[in-house]
Design an enzyme around this catalytic site. Structure first.
Site, PDB file in Angstrom:
ATOM      1  N   GLU A 268       0.864  -1.170   0.000  1.00  0.00           N
ATOM      2  CA  GLU A 268       0.000   0.000   0.000  1.00  0.00           C
ATOM      3  C   GLU A 268       0.901   1.220   0.000  1.00  0.00           C
ATOM      4  OE1 GLU A 268      -2.921   0.022  -0.740  1.00  0.00           O
ATOM      5  OE2 GLU A 268      -3.454   2.083  -0.276  1.00  0.00           O
ATOM      6  N   GLU A 298      -0.992   9.722  -6.180  1.00  0.00           N
ATOM      7  CA  GLU A 298       0.228   8.933  -6.070  1.00  0.00           C
ATOM      8  C   GLU A 298       0.672   8.384  -7.424  1.00  0.00           C
ATOM      9  OE1 GLU A 298      -1.339   6.665  -2.918  1.00  0.00           O
ATOM     10  OE2 GLU A 298      -0.886   8.256  -1.478  1.00  0.00           O
ATOM     11  N   ASP A 441      -6.899   2.868   2.899  1.00  0.00           N
ATOM     12  CA  ASP A 441      -6.345   1.601   3.401  1.00  0.00           C
ATOM     13  C   ASP A 441      -7.427   0.521   3.425  1.00  0.00           C
ATOM     14  OD1 ASP A 441      -4.120   3.154   3.842  1.00  0.00           O
ATOM     15  OD2 ASP A 441      -4.508   3.395   5.986  1.00  0.00           O
TER      16      ASP A 441
HETATM   17  P1  AMP Z   1      -7.072   7.944   0.803  1.00  0.00           P
HETATM   18  O1  AMP Z   1      -7.085   9.400   0.599  1.00  0.00           O
HETATM   19  O2  AMP Z   1      -5.917   7.228   0.177  1.00  0.00           O
HETATM   20  O3  AMP Z   1      -7.312   7.533   2.249  1.00  0.00           O
HETATM   21  O4  AMP Z   1      -8.336   7.359   0.008  1.00  0.00           O
HETATM   22  C1  AMP Z   1      -9.576   7.890   0.181  1.00  0.00           C
HETATM   23  C2  AMP Z   1     -10.556   7.089  -0.647  1.00  0.00           C
HETATM   24  O5  AMP Z   1     -11.665   6.808   0.174  1.00  0.00           O
HETATM   25  C3  AMP Z   1     -11.104   7.825  -1.847  1.00  0.00           C
HETATM   26  O6  AMP Z   1     -10.352   7.551  -3.002  1.00  0.00           O
HETATM   27  C4  AMP Z   1     -12.519   7.320  -1.989  1.00  0.00           C
HETATM   28  O7  AMP Z   1     -12.579   6.193  -2.854  1.00  0.00           O
HETATM   29  C5  AMP Z   1     -12.862   6.878  -0.575  1.00  0.00           C
HETATM   30  N1  AMP Z   1     -13.759   7.848   0.059  1.00  0.00           N
HETATM   31  C6  AMP Z   1     -13.461   9.136   0.350  1.00  0.00           C
HETATM   32  N2  AMP Z   1     -14.532   9.752   0.919  1.00  0.00           N
HETATM   33  C7  AMP Z   1     -15.516   8.826   0.984  1.00  0.00           C
HETATM   34  C8  AMP Z   1     -16.871   8.837   1.458  1.00  0.00           C
HETATM   35  N3  AMP Z   1     -17.420   9.934   1.990  1.00  0.00           N
HETATM   36  N4  AMP Z   1     -17.597   7.687   1.372  1.00  0.00           N
HETATM   37  C9  AMP Z   1     -17.043   6.577   0.861  1.00  0.00           C
HETATM   38  N5  AMP Z   1     -15.786   6.504   0.370  1.00  0.00           N
HETATM   39  C10 AMP Z   1     -15.021   7.605   0.428  1.00  0.00           C
END
Ligand code: AMP
Length: 459
Positions: A268, A298, A441
């Site tokens: 990851e 990324e 994650d």
């Molecule tokens: P990260 O910034 O790597 O932790 O990834 C965040 C990911 O979580 C995003 O790419 C979305 O796919 C998912 N995500 C973000 N906000 C939401 C939300 N409100 N509900 C469901 N999934 C979300």
């Protein structure tokens, strides 16, 4: 989804290397005013102008915090002094503490989903850290006793003297008002200010020499491994070691895990600011693993150090799906991964080579597990038991999904894609998430675990 949950009960996953404690403070007017009184408005203003990049003393923290409150933009500033570290503990009462770090987040998630065995490793395991893991029989920490590998609950395995990495998270709300000297400040947006603990002790990303010989045995016990935390590496250490040293050790770990059983390994990836370090991690680690997960930003970061500056800039500027697909193809090929998973706010994507044993339909199902788990966590704040995923299943796929699919089909038609399997699905997006920490994650853990379970079914 239910079928996957049943499979998970038969599966084991190994996780290394990063855990920490997140200590959260919900900032209110009183906190802020008392800090300003204690340090003096003029001193704070002066320090804001100097804009310290690190926290060496409390005033650095106060200055950066007040500056963040003024702009409302989330910030993370590294904390580098042990004295200031102690000051935080005596100065603030935390509203709550929870586990952080990719290993921490994923370990508790998988254990709560009733995986058969989750083996979570971090080089340091202090008592406070051990207490943050869920206390369940399926979540274990590996130790060596009398020349044998023993799996113990973290609460039975911690070492009293191990330091604990605590990241302090100051959550602030839009509309909070306070005075800095003559100036009245109103916080424009809600967000958080993170005091990120960056001591050298926590930057030694490695398996202890004692445990290392047992990695092949651990590999035999599980179906796959998720490795993370390489973003914590430093270029140089005070004892003369460097990133090259730790990356050589990290490569050995991967080979040892696969030595007795050819398990799949997922990395990851989290952003690494320093370009040179980023490049080193990519070139050393990616070619040895099977699967990598990351977000869109990324991909762009990685393409930039691989020499695809123009494409990288395009992804940053326009966020177009055709560029993300093109970038993903390049990463898959140049680093010869088995599978690459990309998560963005509106869609999730997998790309593999054409000879991958799973069908496109199966790959899509695996992505659905990822987004359903993330939606569950966003909606409930935490996943405590397998039944919780019903909440995620009731969150609809986001409305932009159809548009995204259309653009994706257009992009595919224009590109050479015959040698690949590329699938995307829209995300299930929670409108007012309880928390957004650890969602990436969660997606990656769910996607990788379900990928493994589908491979298992093929035999
Ligand atoms: P990260 O910034 O790597 O932790 O990834 C965040 C990911 O979580 C995003 O790419 C979305 O796919 C998912 N995500 C973000 N906000 C939401 C939300 N409100 N509900 C469901 N999934 C979300």
């Amino acid at each position: 989804m239910m079928e996957f949950l049943k499979d998970f009960q038969k599966m084991g996953i190994y996780l290394a290397y990063n855990v920490n404690v997140d200590a959260i403070v919900y900032l209110n007017e009183k906190h802020i005013e008392s800090l300003i009184k204690e340090f003096g408005a003029e001193n704070i203003k002066k320090r804001i102008d100097e804009y310290p990049r690190e926290i060496n003393e409390p005033l650095d923290f106060v200055a950066r915090l007040i500056h963040t409150l003024k702009t409302g933009k989330p910030q993370a500033v590294p904390l580098v002094s042990y004295e200031a570290d102690r000051w935080f503990n005596s100065r603030f009462k935390y509203d709550f503490e929870r586990i952080g770090g990719q290993v921490g987040v994923i370990a508790n998630l998988l254990a709560n989903l009733d995986f058969n065995k989750v083996i979570a490793y971090s080089p340091l395991l202090g008592r406070k850290q051990a207490e943050m893991f869920v206390n369940r029989d399926n979540l274990l920490y590996p130790v060596v006793e009398n020349g044998r590998l023993v799996l113990k609950k973290p609460l039975e395995a911690y070492r009293e003297d191990d330091p604990v990495k605590i990241n302090r998270i100051f959550e602030f709300r839009a509309g909070t008002k306070f005075k800095l000297g003559d100036e009245t400040i109103e916080v424009p947006y809600s967000g958080r200010f993170i005091v990120a603990c960056r001591f050298e002790d926590f930057a030694r990303i490695e398996t202890s020499p004692e445990l290392k010989p047992y990695l092949p045995e651990i590999g035999e016990m599980v179906d796959g491994a998720i490795l993370s935390g390489y973003q914590g590496l430093r270029k140089y250490y005070s004892d003369g070691k460097d990133a090259n040293y730790y990356l050589r050790k990290a490569k050995e770990d991967i080979k040892l895990l696969k030595k007795k059983k050819d398990i799949k390994i997922h990395v990851e990836f989290a952003s690494i600011q320093d370009r040179e370090l980023r490049k080193k991690v990519i070139y050393n680690i990616f070619p040895l693993v099977d699967s990598v997960g990351m977000d869109e930003a990324e991909i762009a970061h990685i393409l930039s150090v691989l020499g695809y500056r123009e494409l990288s800039d395009r992804i940053f500027t326009y966020n177009r799906i055709e560029d993300a697909v093109l970038g993903a193809k390049i990463l898959l090929d140049e680093l010869n991964l088995e599978i690459l998973q990309v998560h963005t706010i509106y869609y999730l994507m997998y790309i593999t080579h054409d000879d991958n044993p799973l069908t496109e339909k199966e790959l899509m199902k695996s992505l659905e597990v990822g987004t359903t788990l993330a939606a569950t966590r966003a909606f409930l704040g935490d996943i405590k038991r397998p039944e919780d995923v019903k909440a995620g299943l009731s969150i609809p796929f986001n409305e932009k999904g159809e548009y995204v699919k259309l653009r994706f089909e257009e992009a595919k038609a224009k590109m050479r894609t015959r040698e690949y399997k590329i699938v995307i699905i829209p995300t299930r997006l929670v409108r007012n998430p309880v928390s957004t920490v650890g969602l990436g994650d969660t997606i990656s853990a769910g996607a990788f675990a379900s990928y493994l379970s589908l491979l298992r079914r093929k035999g």
